[in-house]
Design an enzyme around this catalytic site. Structure first.
Site, PDB file in Angstrom:
ATOM      1  CE1 TYR A  27      -3.685  -1.463   0.635  1.00 51.62           C
ATOM      2  CE2 TYR A  27      -2.498  -3.298   1.941  1.00 51.62           C
ATOM      3  CZ  TYR A  27      -3.478  -3.494   1.487  1.00 51.62           C
ATOM      4  OH  TYR A  27      -4.598  -4.830   1.450  1.00 51.62           O
ATOM      5  CE  LYS A  28       7.033   0.095   0.233  1.00 52.80           C
ATOM      6  NZ  LYS A  28       8.176  -0.596  -0.896  1.00 52.80           N
ATOM      7  CB  SER A  29       1.696   7.068  -0.668  1.00 53.43           C
ATOM      8  OG  SER A  29       2.944   7.562   0.157  1.00 53.43           O
TER       9      SER A  29
END
Length: 617
Positions: A27-29
């Site tokens: 779930y990296k931005s």
């Protein structure tokens, strides 16, 4: 030879992952969020409200502190800044802007910054602010220019830039058209660079007219789901915190995966799989080196047991014991075994909604929404499928493979039509809810014990009790008390507080209110169900003593292990060899008592240090 499952666990990873994380979805931005608080420091901000209500400045500082602490817990990599305008003193990079005081540069929040904000709260905080900054002329244009420089000085990549203006004055320049024009121009420049400007206006005598100045300064809403400019000012702290929390929440997409929904041969629709609810958990513990508290990174290396040489991945094989035999496989063979199908959704068929039961629920559902940017025409086909399923009251049954090498599962796609409120604002998005269905192996057949059946009078009395104790349940009204206490303890430790802040456990039943609602119903139900001499609060029966001649008495009970005394020479030998840590805690405690060593704690390392100090004398 190690089990082949062990080679598929990542280092420094929690094996017991939560639902939705078991396959390692990332779930990296794409960057860090940034937020600048631009606070009015004029004299009007320090005037208290009626009935000794906090001043607008005090409300703002409490709100800033709340955001600081929440960011430390949830997003400690995000950047925050605190800037005051309309001050007598000036403090900013290169001191090129008058009456602008940069209290905190754009940087990650920390305990020190929270303590700084605490120093500006209450009556003492107002006095500190007056002595440190004071109140002077106002030039909002220069304050916005200073904030623009703060963003320019950041070398990191920023995914979202937001600026919040806190004030109780609707005409900050008191009709000075030149300064009004300069502020509007600089606000337009900020908005062109991607900075979102919000107004958090507070209550003042006579009301706050947004149309006089600020309506042309703030940014319009980015999408339909976001709140636009609120016309009514905030008069209470709770309203201000709620409005700030709604604005500072990240607006980026929460889609975890983008997959293809296969409706048949040659018919693929691009969809996004969205997580609608995730279990909040404590962050994983990190190992630190005890000398300098630096993080310890774990690396695993395999060595040959006989030669001691380092083994490469190509030197190892996987094995699984089956029927008494060790089945040896290559890594490529294991990869082929683990792969069932390519990631995606494959339509199997349709079923009536009556076939979907409540006990089929396994975990939190996902939300399926079309991705028109990936495959053109996906939205049109998806909408047609959604409308048809809704009209016929059926759900679509699909095989769902999340990522490569993940086991497939069944999803029931339940249609949801778009819902609008009276103001034509969307309250429910159109799409499918993906309900995870169990396999046949997951369903158990329970042998329920035979219990006495309740009489009609007992059932009717319980209906009255249920009716009296009924209430509207909302999950967002209850916080996890374990998590809240954990974060309060961390906050107290980081801020050097004497004791953590008290939390209210909202999961505890309100006994007094329940007794008032029930009245005599509870006693009437007890009279119908339990016998007259029943006492639910009675003492438990004492443990029976062993009967004379019984096996327990003959055995003399469980024998205690005799204490092992250790001589001073043996203890010194352990110290010299460095094997003192191999002794158990009870043995170390007995050794401390034997040699008269006083210890303040009971941890193993404290006992070892105390014994070493005693022997060094």
């Amino acid at each position: 030879m190690a089990e082949w499952n062990a080679y598929y666990q990542n280092e420094d990873e929690d094996v017991d992952g939560e639902e939705g994380d078991e396959f390692g979805v990332d779930y990296k931005s794409t960057g860090r969020d940034s937020l600048v608080f631009l606070v009015d420091a004029s004299k009007e901000m320090f005037i208290k409200g009626e009935d000794r209500e906090p001043s607008p400045f005090d409300m703002t500082m409490q709100c800033v502190r709340s955001v600081y602490t929440s960011k430390i817990i949830s997003s400690d990599k995000d950047l925050l800044a605190l800037v005051f305008y309309g001050t007598e003193q000036s403090k900013n990079p290169r001191n090129s802007f008058k009456h602008v005081y940069v209290y905190h540069d754009l940087d990650s929040p920390g305990a020190r910054r929270v303590q700084d904000v605490d120093g500006l709260r209450g009556e003492n905080g107002a006095q500190v602010a007056d002595e440190t900054m004071g109140s002077g002329k106002t030039n909002l244009g220069e304050a916005l220019w200073c904030c623009s420089n703060l963003y320019s000085d950041v070398k990191l990549r920023l995914s979202h830039k937001r600026l919040m203006i806190f004030t109780c004055r609707d005409t900050p320049h008191r009709g000075d058209n030149d300064r009004d024009r300069q502020a509007r121009t600089k606000a337009g420049d900020l908005k062109e660079t991607g900075v979102v400007i919000d107004l958090m206006h507070l209550m003042k005598p006579g009301g706050f007219d947004v149309s006089l100045f600020f309506c042309k300064v703030v940014s319009p809403p980015e999408d339909e789901a976001e709140l636009g400019l609120q016309m009514e000012p905030c008069g209470k702290l709770e309203d201000l915190q709620k409005r700030v929390r709604a604005k500072e929440t990240k607006q980026r997409s929460m889609a975890s995966l983008r997959l293809n929904l296969c409706l048949g041969e040659g018919m693929n629709v691009a969809v996004g799989v969205y997580i609608t609810a995730r279990q909040a958990k404590k962050p994983n513990a990190k190992k630190l080196y005890r000398d300098n508290n630096e993080p310890v990174h774990t690396k695993t290396r395999l060595y040959h047991t006989q030669t001691g040489s380092l083994l490469l991945p190509s030197d190892t094989k996987r094995a699984q014991v089956y029927a008494g035999r060790q089945i040896v496989m290559e890594k490529d063979e294991v990869d082929v075994i683990k792969k069932f199908s390519n990631p995606g959704l494959d339509l199997i068929g349709f079923k009536p909604m009556e076939r979907l039961k409540l006990h089929h629920h396994l975990r939190s559902a996902v939300f399926i929404y079309p991705e028109e940017e990936t495959v053109t025409g996906s939205a049109c086909v998806f909408t047609a499928l959604l409308r048809r399923c809704s009209e016929r009251n059926v759900f679509a049954l699909c095989k769902y493979t999340q990522i490569r090498n993940s086991p497939p599962c069944f999803l029931a796609l339940v249609p949801q039509r778009e819902e609008l409120d009276e103001g034509q604002a969307q309250i429910a998005a159109p799409g499918f809810h993906g309900i995870f269905l169990p396999y046949a192996d997951d369903i158990r057949t329970l042998d329920t014990p035979q219990l006495p059946t309740a009489s009609d009078a007992q059932v009717e009395k319980m209906k009255e009790i249920v009716h009296k104790l009924g209430f509207k349940y909302r999950s967002d009204d209850f916080e996890n008390p374990v998590l809240q206490q954990h974060y309060r303890n961390l906050e107290a430790l980081a801020l050097d507080l004497m004791a953590p802040e008290h939390i209210e456990d909202l999961t505890m039943p309100k006994v007094k209110m329940m007794d008032q609602r029930l009245g005599s119903l509870a006693q009437e139900f007890k009279d119908l169900v339990y016998p007259a001499d029943y006492n639910p609060e009675g003492k438990t029966a004492p443990k029976r003593k062993p009967v004379a001649g019984s096996r327990t008495e003959e055995a003399g009970g469980a024998e205690k292990k005799p204490k092992v005394e250790m001589s001073e020479d043996e203890l010194r030998a352990h110290v010299q060899k460095g094997t003192l840590g191999k002794l158990t805690v009870p043995v170390l405690k007995d050794a401390c008592k034997q040699f008269g060593v006083k210890v303040t704690g009971t941890k193993k390392q404290e006992l070892i240090d105390a014994l070493k100090a005693q022997l060094a004398k």
